[in-house]
Enzyme design. Structure first.
Site, PDB file in Angstrom:
ATOM      1  N   TRP A  29      14.009 -34.751  31.806  1.00 40.24           N
ATOM      2  CA  TRP A  29      15.148 -33.847  31.815  1.00 40.24           C
ATOM      3  C   TRP A  29      14.749 -32.447  32.279  1.00 40.24           C
ATOM      4  O   TRP A  29      15.477 -31.811  33.049  1.00 40.24           O
ATOM      5  CB  TRP A  29      15.789 -33.826  30.445  1.00 40.24           C
ATOM      6  CG  TRP A  29      17.142 -33.184  30.326  1.00 40.24           C
ATOM      7  CD1 TRP A  29      17.590 -32.469  29.254  1.00 40.24           C
ATOM      8  CD2 TRP A  29      18.238 -33.212  31.257  1.00 40.24           C
ATOM      9  NE1 TRP A  29      18.885 -32.045  29.467  1.00 40.24           N
ATOM     10  CE2 TRP A  29      19.310 -32.487  30.695  1.00 40.24           C
ATOM     11  CE3 TRP A  29      18.402 -33.762  32.533  1.00 40.24           C
ATOM     12  CZ2 TRP A  29      20.532 -32.297  31.342  1.00 40.24           C
ATOM     13  CZ3 TRP A  29      19.621 -33.574  33.188  1.00 40.24           C
ATOM     14  CH2 TRP A  29      20.664 -32.862  32.596  1.00 40.24           C
ATOM     15  N   ARG A  41       2.376 -29.207  29.930  1.00 42.77           N
ATOM     16  CA  ARG A  41       1.052 -29.176  29.308  1.00 42.77           C
ATOM     17  C   ARG A  41       0.032 -30.041  30.038  1.00 42.77           C
ATOM     18  O   ARG A  41      -1.156 -29.732  30.067  1.00 42.77           O
ATOM     19  CB  ARG A  41       1.149 -29.673  27.858  1.00 42.77           C
ATOM     20  CG  ARG A  41       1.911 -28.761  26.911  1.00 42.77           C
ATOM     21  CD  ARG A  41       1.938 -29.380  25.523  1.00 42.77           C
ATOM     22  NE  ARG A  41       2.701 -28.605  24.565  1.00 42.77           N
ATOM     23  CZ  ARG A  41       2.215 -27.592  23.854  1.00 42.77           C
ATOM     24  NH1 ARG A  41       0.953 -27.225  24.012  1.00 42.77           N
ATOM     25  NH2 ARG A  41       2.976 -26.947  22.988  1.00 42.77           N
ATOM     26  N   SER A  60      24.623 -36.567  30.549  1.00 41.15           N
ATOM     27  CA  SER A  60      23.795 -36.346  31.741  1.00 41.15           C
ATOM     28  C   SER A  60      22.478 -37.094  31.627  1.00 41.15           C
ATOM     29  O   SER A  60      21.641 -36.750  30.800  1.00 41.15           O
ATOM     30  CB  SER A  60      23.522 -34.845  31.915  1.00 41.15           C
ATOM     31  OG  SER A  60      23.151 -34.258  30.671  1.00 41.15           O
ATOM     32  N   LYS A  81      25.056 -38.010  18.636  1.00 42.64           N
ATOM     33  CA  LYS A  81      25.258 -39.082  19.622  1.00 42.64           C
ATOM     34  C   LYS A  81      24.026 -39.961  19.751  1.00 42.64           C
ATOM     35  O   LYS A  81      24.133 -41.160  20.013  1.00 42.64           O
ATOM     36  CB  LYS A  81      25.676 -38.483  20.966  1.00 42.64           C
ATOM     37  CG  LYS A  81      24.662 -37.517  21.600  1.00 42.64           C
ATOM     38  CD  LYS A  81      23.733 -38.186  22.565  1.00 42.64           C
ATOM     39  CE  LYS A  81      22.734 -37.212  23.165  1.00 42.64           C
ATOM     40  NZ  LYS A  81      21.863 -37.856  24.172  1.00 42.64           N
TER      41      LYS A  81
END
Length: 341
Positions: free
Chosen positions: A16, A36, A141, A194
């Site tokens: 994401w 990282r 999304s 959700k």
């Protein structure tokens, strides 16, 4: 799309974070992606592909990636944090002393702070102080679809209307619609719940209970969202929009959802550990089920579906037993009369 081309720092190089960084870069914003993992970051910077999380999808040539957090946030107009909920507090603490003078901080992390149940905007406000504009980016999304340029609509809720609009303007484009709002509590609640409810629909589909069961779980899950929202002071219209219903429908029905896939595996008889190992990425619902029920118990709200998911994830009941308990519950009016007042 905004004409502004100020630098934006995206913190978190998972699927994401990479998708949103690519979106911002494609819209003409100088964008730096921080991660990282040195090998992965180097590959992103050299080959313009995140082979681990978004294999085979080309990223913009203008997108830069680095492991140097100070360099990433230096001179940034604002910062977008995109890390799992368990890493959110630590990440905010890391960027706090490195920020330029009062840039806004937004995040696309969904959930509550594990262990405390606090809303993420409360965590950020405590660490960053009272003067930093804050915003949460949320809505239905999937990272892969955004990176492929497929049509998507999200919403940005913030405590500073100018900053929320700036974030939305930077993201908005030909195939990506960004709305705004100011209900951070409702937006974050929808994003947390959700994931838990997606496990329930995944379990039902894994058990081959049919489309009627899926629709019933989604609808009654929305009811749980709305009742908890009313108890904590969120606005019901937020939960009926992209941050609630939109994200709920996508996560409960789309197989790109890790939480739905976890439920599918459990419904087919796999163990929790085997299912998580097979998914290979962070599954937020495992911790979020506890935090959702912590909120519910604090406010005296009964959430039978969310509680059943929590019990299944803890191994307290089997999916079959959870189903039996839900079907045996006492019937009540579909909605309390006071829900929308």
């Amino acid at each position: 799309m905004s004409d502004s081309t100020h630098k934006i720092a995206v913190i978190g190089a998972g699927s994401w974070g990479t998708a949103l960084a690519a979106l911002l870069a494609r819209h003409g914003h100088p964008t730096v992606l921080w991660g990282r993992d040195a090998a992965m970051v180097d590959t992103i910077d050299r080959t313009h592909e995140n082979a681990r999380y978004l294999p085979g999808i080309a990223l913009p040539d203008s997108l830069r990636a680095t492991t140097d957090l100070q360099a990433a946030v230096a001179d940034a107009a604002w910062i977008l944090v995109v890390v799992p909920s368990h890493a959110f507090t630590e990440t905010i603490r890391l960027i706090a002393p490195l920020r330029p003078a009062c840039p806004g901080v937004a995040w696309a992390t969904k959930g509550f702070e594990p262990g405390s149940g606090r809303f993420l905007h409360e965590v950020a406000r405590d660490i960053l102080g009272p003067s930093v504009p804050l915003a949460v980016v949320t809505g239905p999304s999937f990272a892969k679809e955004v990176t492929l340029g497929l049509p998507t609509a999200i919403t940005v809720h913030g405590d500073d209307a100018t900053f929320a609009q700036a974030v939305a303007d930077a993201m908005h484009g030909p195939t990506f619609r960004a709305y705004t709002g100011d209900d951070m509590v409702g937006a974050e609640l929808g994003g947390a719940m959700k994931n838990v409810l997606a496990v329930a629909t995944g379990v039902a589909d894994g058990m081959q209970l049919g489309l009627n069961a899926r629709a019933g779980l989604i609808t009654r899950g929305l009811n749980e969202m709305l009742r908890l929202a009313a108890a904590i002071g969120a606005r019901p219209e937020t939960l009926m929009g992209l941050a609630g219903l939109g994200d709920l429908v996508l996560t409960c029905t789309g197989d790109l959802s890790r939480n739905r896939r976890l439920g599918l595996a459990l419904g087919r008889g796999q163990s929790l550990n085997d299912a998580i190992r097979q998914i290979g990425q962070v599954v937020e619902s495992v911790q979020m089920a506890d935090e959702v029920m912590r909120q519910a118990e604090h406010h005296g709200i009964e959430l039978p579906i969310s509680n059943a998911v929590r019990a299944v994830l803890h191994g307290e009941i089997t999916p079959e037993a959870g189903l039996k308990e839900l079907l045996a519950r006492e019937r009540k009016p579909e909605y309390p009369q006071t829900l929308f007042t």
